[in-house]
Design a protein around this motif. Structure first.
Motif, PDB file in Angstrom:
ATOM      1  N   ASP A 136       0.809  -1.225   0.000  1.00  0.00           N
ATOM      2  CA  ASP A 136       0.000   0.000   0.000  1.00  0.00           C
ATOM      3  C   ASP A 136       0.844   1.278   0.000  1.00  0.00           C
ATOM      4  OD1 ASP A 136       1.009  -0.323   2.530  1.00  0.00           O
ATOM      5  OD2 ASP A 136      -0.844   0.239   3.565  1.00  0.00           O
ATOM      6  N   ASP A 187       0.770   0.690  -7.229  1.00  0.00           N
ATOM      7  CA  ASP A 187       0.611   1.884  -8.070  1.00  0.00           C
ATOM      8  C   ASP A 187       1.857   2.058  -8.931  1.00  0.00           C
ATOM      9  OD1 ASP A 187      -1.859   2.392  -7.087  1.00  0.00           O
ATOM     10  OD2 ASP A 187      -1.328   4.224  -5.983  1.00  0.00           O
ATOM     11  N   ALA A 205       1.705  12.673 -11.256  1.00  0.00           N
ATOM     12  CA  ALA A 205       1.184  11.307 -11.186  1.00  0.00           C
ATOM     13  C   ALA A 205       0.795  10.937  -9.761  1.00  0.00           C
ATOM     14  CB  ALA A 205       2.228  10.326 -11.714  1.00  0.00           C
ATOM     15  N   CYS A 206       1.398  11.620  -8.787  1.00  0.00           N
ATOM     16  CA  CYS A 206       1.092  11.378  -7.371  1.00  0.00           C
ATOM     17  C   CYS A 206      -0.134  12.177  -6.899  1.00  0.00           C
ATOM     18  CB  CYS A 206       2.296  11.742  -6.508  1.00  0.00           C
ATOM     19  SG  CYS A 206       3.696  10.629  -6.723  1.00  0.00           S
ATOM     20  N   ALA A 208      -4.727   8.706  -9.181  1.00  0.00           N
ATOM     21  CA  ALA A 208      -3.343   9.082  -8.832  1.00  0.00           C
ATOM     22  C   ALA A 208      -2.637   7.983  -8.041  1.00  0.00           C
ATOM     23  CB  ALA A 208      -3.352  10.378  -8.031  1.00  0.00           C
ATOM     24  N   CYS A 209      -1.294   8.023  -8.088  1.00  0.00           N
ATOM     25  CA  CYS A 209      -0.489   7.070  -7.332  1.00  0.00           C
ATOM     26  C   CYS A 209      -0.356   7.567  -5.894  1.00  0.00           C
ATOM     27  CB  CYS A 209       0.883   6.899  -7.978  1.00  0.00           C
ATOM     28  SG  CYS A 209       0.795   6.085  -9.571  1.00  0.00           S
ATOM     29  N   THR A 210      -1.300   7.121  -5.072  1.00  0.00           N
ATOM     30  CA  THR A 210      -1.276   7.501  -3.661  1.00  0.00           C
ATOM     31  C   THR A 210      -0.964   6.284  -2.794  1.00  0.00           C
ATOM     32  OG1 THR A 210      -3.669   7.142  -3.629  1.00  0.00           O
ATOM     33  CG2 THR A 210      -2.914   9.399  -3.952  1.00  0.00           C
ATOM     34  N   GLY A 211      -0.706   5.157  -3.439  1.00  0.00           N
ATOM     35  CA  GLY A 211      -0.491   3.892  -2.715  1.00  0.00           C
ATOM     36  C   GLY A 211      -1.709   3.005  -2.883  1.00  0.00           C
ATOM     37  N   LYS A 212      -1.478   1.768  -3.364  1.00  0.00           N
ATOM     38  CA  LYS A 212      -2.598   0.853  -3.624  1.00  0.00           C
ATOM     39  C   LYS A 212      -3.111   0.262  -2.324  1.00  0.00           C
ATOM     40  CE  LYS A 212      -3.873  -3.620  -4.418  1.00  0.00           C
ATOM     41  NZ  LYS A 212      -5.039  -3.245  -3.692  1.00  0.00           N
ATOM     42  N   ARG A 235      -8.926  -0.586  -3.301  1.00  0.00           N
ATOM     43  CA  ARG A 235      -8.931  -0.271  -4.727  1.00  0.00           C
ATOM     44  C   ARG A 235      -7.852  -1.037  -5.478  1.00  0.00           C
ATOM     45  NH1 ARG A 235      -4.538   2.782  -6.242  1.00  0.00           N
ATOM     46  NH2 ARG A 235      -3.790   4.501  -4.925  1.00  0.00           N
ATOM     47  N   GLU A 236      -8.000  -1.071  -6.811  1.00  0.00           N
ATOM     48  CA  GLU A 236      -6.984  -1.657  -7.679  1.00  0.00           C
ATOM     49  C   GLU A 236      -5.765  -0.738  -7.719  1.00  0.00           C
ATOM     50  OE1 GLU A 236      -7.245  -4.713  -9.590  1.00  0.00           O
ATOM     51  OE2 GLU A 236      -8.712  -4.856  -7.962  1.00  0.00           O
ATOM     52  N   GLY A 237      -4.658  -1.251  -8.231  1.00  0.00           N
ATOM     53  CA  GLY A 237      -3.487  -0.405  -8.431  1.00  0.00           C
ATOM     54  C   GLY A 237      -3.776   0.636  -9.503  1.00  0.00           C
ATOM     55  N   ASN A 238      -3.318   1.847  -9.296  1.00  0.00           N
ATOM     56  CA  ASN A 238      -3.469   2.884 -10.325  1.00  0.00           C
ATOM     57  C   ASN A 238      -2.252   2.878 -11.234  1.00  0.00           C
ATOM     58  OD1 ASN A 238      -5.974   3.798  -9.570  1.00  0.00           O
ATOM     59  ND2 ASN A 238      -5.165   5.347  -8.162  1.00  0.00           N
ATOM     60  N   ILE A 239      -2.505   3.059 -12.525  1.00  0.00           N
ATOM     61  CA  ILE A 239      -1.411   3.037 -13.500  1.00  0.00           C
ATOM     62  C   ILE A 239      -1.448   4.328 -14.301  1.00  0.00           C
ATOM     63  CG2 ILE A 239      -0.457   1.877 -15.522  1.00  0.00           C
ATOM     64  CD1 ILE A 239      -1.907  -0.703 -14.472  1.00  0.00           C
ATOM     65  N   ILE A 240      -0.378   5.102 -14.201  1.00  0.00           N
ATOM     66  CA  ILE A 240      -0.248   6.318 -15.002  1.00  0.00           C
ATOM     67  C   ILE A 240       0.561   5.958 -16.236  1.00  0.00           C
ATOM     68  CG2 ILE A 240       0.692   8.663 -15.083  1.00  0.00           C
ATOM     69  CD1 ILE A 240      -1.642   8.372 -13.088  1.00  0.00           C
ATOM     70  N   THR A 241      -0.055   5.995 -17.396  1.00  0.00           N
ATOM     71  CA  THR A 241       0.670   5.634 -18.613  1.00  0.00           C
ATOM     72  C   THR A 241       0.039   6.330 -19.810  1.00  0.00           C
ATOM     73  OG1 THR A 241       1.446   3.803 -20.010  1.00  0.00           O
ATOM     74  CG2 THR A 241      -0.714   3.543 -19.000  1.00  0.00           C
ATOM     75  N   LEU A 297       0.764   4.700 -22.806  1.00  0.00           N
ATOM     76  CA  LEU A 297       1.039   3.628 -23.783  1.00  0.00           C
ATOM     77  C   LEU A 297      -0.228   2.852 -24.106  1.00  0.00           C
ATOM     78  CD1 LEU A 297       2.962   1.761 -25.403  1.00  0.00           C
ATOM     79  CD2 LEU A 297       3.361   0.502 -23.284  1.00  0.00           C
TER      80      LEU A 297
END
Ligand SMILES: Cc1ncc(C[n+]2csc(CCOP(=O)(O)OP(=O)(O)O)c2C)c(N)n1
Ligand code: SF4
Ligand SMILES: [Mg+2]
Lengths: 254, 360
Positions: free
Chosen positions: A52, A73, B71-72, B204-208, B212-218, B220
């Motif tokens: 996390d 993330d 992204a954060c 945003a990448c705030t920690g999975k 919630r699911e993991g967030n992916i900033i991309t 591609l």
């Protein structure tokens, strides 16, 4: 025909996949080191209980899709820029665990400036650097790490130092920087090597959380497709050729 | 009324960044905007608001630090000048492609190449037409005063998060270097990490966390049809921006027989030109686009068609004039007057151009 059903119970379970690794089928070529390294990082994240608070930065290269496999993330960076991206994530969330995962083209060629300066600033992050001495993703071109005489798509007659310079040993360079606390070279081509590599990953992530500075873990790795070898041949070739040029073991541990 | 001070445009960018509760600034020195980072380092906001300030090793790095910070879910910015912005164009297209909010201040100078360090507006096309590769837009605000340098930092962050898109403040060496009276806003608190999770953890990448699911900033996408759908989606967002956030200043247009279109420092010069022209019996008005993208095309078309001609005055060889011509669509003549390379015209020179090219 009789059916044999093996019951899944705790007692007869020898191995279970860490939940930090997603169920997605990996796109890596069979025999590629990337998948094994991903699994080790995922296991360490689970064991440390930091899913996390971990932010991964993926590169441009075959491992660009690392974000499809590790359930954390992720920020996908432009080619070579992972270290800059990770710097901001770390500065803005100093209590989180930030790592980059980069290939040799990404880190040692196009991302040279970012990768050296992240070390020089001593950002407390982990850098996982997968050195397969070739550009896997774009179809096997020469990387800065390609061995002298090694044939690739852009040095089809073998790397000639007159034309292309010499293999670039980033780890031996960044170990001289005071902001870097841990530099090691690992591989994942045998079970024993895998166990050592996992320990190195754990140490790097623990250093980062403890705010000790930058930890640089290089993996001497195979790219059997790029090298045009079977997985078994690639492991053997790596041991006989790549490892002597990039010797395994700790280079710095403070 | 807030605190009133006499300040340089560049210093005000730094002051406004702190006061609006920005989380991070990442930069690399370049004239004529180095005072932005110098002021921040002097003010040490990490000891007061907690804002992070980092001097990067290049503009390539600073824009990618902005990418990482955005992204954060944090409010991050950079500033630079023309050659530095060229290096940032890769980062800008990635930011737009990953739908990340950020603020980029561009205090432009004369080009091409290393060029001069004097003010120019020759980066209009780079700012407004993209700069980087791919189908995308960035929102561009053009300040014409030190007060607007201050105010637009606040507005730029609001717009950046409203559309999750980069916003550029396109200033120039005149506005960056001159001193003017400015009314400073009250200090606003930075968002707490909890607030960021509440507002932005959908992307945003705030920690999975477990919920919630993991967030992916991309940016591609391997499937061209999926990329096409994505591009349609961001262009819907851009269409909404064109509906809701076009800004301009209209000056003495009601009775105007002739129209000047100018932005930023050039618009200030043109206001003097209008005084001269009116003293000589020519009714001239001004439209100053404040958002260069989205461009106030409708307004320009509406006003221009009631006049006998339009002069586009800009400190370049003719860039915004293309957009004005598209807006006016042949209804009346549209001519360009400019100086380039860091040379700045006087109000009289613009008046002469007006007489030669438009009033006749
Ligand atoms: C700016 C830019 N230049 C070039 C490329 C093309 N490119 C994609 S991956 C890559 C090299 C990747 O090699 P490496 O980092 O060694 O990763 P590997 O695939 O071997 O794991 C290149 C040159 C790109 N995506 N962006
Ligand atoms: S091309 Fe090489 S690096 Fe890429 S997945 Fe295949 S084996 Fe791995
Ligand atoms: Mg490689």
């Amino acid at each position: 025909m009789a059916e044999y059903i093996v019951e899944k119970t705790k007692e007869n379970l020898v191995y279970s996949k860490t939940p930090v690794l997603k169920d997605n089928v990996m796109h890596y070529c069979p025999g590629c080191s990337h998948g094994t390294i991903h699994k080790l990082i995922a296991e360490v994240i689970e064991e440390m209980g930091v899913q996390d608070k971990t932010i991964g930065v993926s590169p441009v290269g075959c491992s660009v899709f690392a974000y499809n496999y590790l359930h954390i993330d992720w920020i996908q960076a432009a080619h070579g820029r992972a270290a800059a991206v990770a710097t901001a994530a770390h500065r803005l969330y100093p209590e989180k665990l930030v790592f980059t995962y980069q290939g040799d083209g990404d880190l040692a060629a196009i991302g040279t400036a970012e990768s050296i300066h992240v070390c020089n600033r001593g950002e407390s992050i982990a850098v996982f650097y997968v050195n397969n001495a070739i550009y896997g993703m774009t179809g096997g071109q020469m990387s800065p790490n390609t061995l002298i005489g090694m044939k690739t798509a852009t040095c089809p007659y073998g790397r000639d130092p007159q034309l292309h310079g010499y293999p670039y040993k980033v780890a031996n360079f960044v170990c001289q920087l005071p902001g870097v606390c841990y530099v090691t070279r690992q591989s994942v081509h045998t079970p024993a090597a895998v166990r050592k590599a996992k320990k190195a990953i754990r140490k790097a992530l623990e250093n980062s959380l403890a705010g000790k500075g930058l930890s640089f873990v290089e993996f001497v790795a195979t790219c059997n497709s790029g090298w045009k070898m079977s997985p078994v041949q690639a492991n053997k070739w790596m041991e006989e050729n790549l490892v002597p040029e990039y010797p395994l073991g700790d280079i710095k541990d403070e | 009324m807030g605190e009133v001070k006499l300040m340089k445009g560049n210093e005000v960018i730094a002051e406004a960044a702190i006061r609006c509760g920005a989380d991070g600034y990442f930069g690399y020195p370049i004239t004529p905007q180095s005072e932005v980072m110098e002021t921040l380092m002097e003010r040490k906001p990490w000891e007061t608001t907690g804002m992070v300030v980092v001097q990067a090793e290049s503009e390539v790095s600073s824009i990618n630090m902005v990418y990482g910070g955005a992204a954060c879910g944090k409010r991050v910015m950079t500033s630079s000048s023309s050659p530095g912005i060229s290096l940032m164009c890769e980062g800008l297209t990635y930011l737009a492609g990953a739908e990340l909010p950020c603020v980029v201040v561009n205090v432009t100078r004369g080009g091409p190449g290393l060029g001069t360090i004097q003010p120019a507006q020759s980066d209009y096309n780079q700012a407004v037409k993209g700069g980087g590769h791919g189908d995308y837009k960035i929102i561009v605000l053009a300040p014409a005063s030190v007060q607007e340098m201050h105010d637009f930092v606040f507005d730029a962050f609001d717009l950046a998060f409203k559309y999750r898109n980069p916003v550029m403040i396109l200033s120039d060496g005149v506005i960056g270097q001159m001193m003017e009276k400015v009314e400073l806003a009250e200090q606003r608190p930075r968002w707490t990490d909890e607030e960021i999770v509440k507002m932005h953890s959908s992307w945003a990448c705030t920690g999975k966390t477990a919920d919630r699911e993991g967030n992916i900033i991309t940016s591609l996408e391997l499937d061209p049809y999926a990329q096409e759908q994505f591009n349609y989606k961001i262009f819907e967002k851009y269409a909404r921006c064109e509906q809701e956030d076009v800004r301009f200043e209209e000056y003495m247009c009601d009775d105007a027989d002739y129209l000047i279109v100018a932005f930023g420092s050039s618009a200030r010069i043109c206001k003097e030109t209008i005084a001269i022209a009116r003293a000589n019996g020519h009714k001239v008005g001004l439209i100053r686009p404040i958002t260069l993208w989205p461009f106030p095309s409708k307004k320009i078309a509406e006003v221009a068609q009631k006049t006998k001609g339009v002069l586009v005055a800009e400190l370049n060889m003719g860039q915004m004039v293309d957009d004005v011509r598209l807006a006016v669509n042949g209804a009346v003549p549209v001519e360009h007057y400019g100086r380039t390379g860091g040379a700045v015209y006087t109000p009289d020179q613009v008046y002469d151009a007006l007489k030669n090219k438009i009033i006749k």
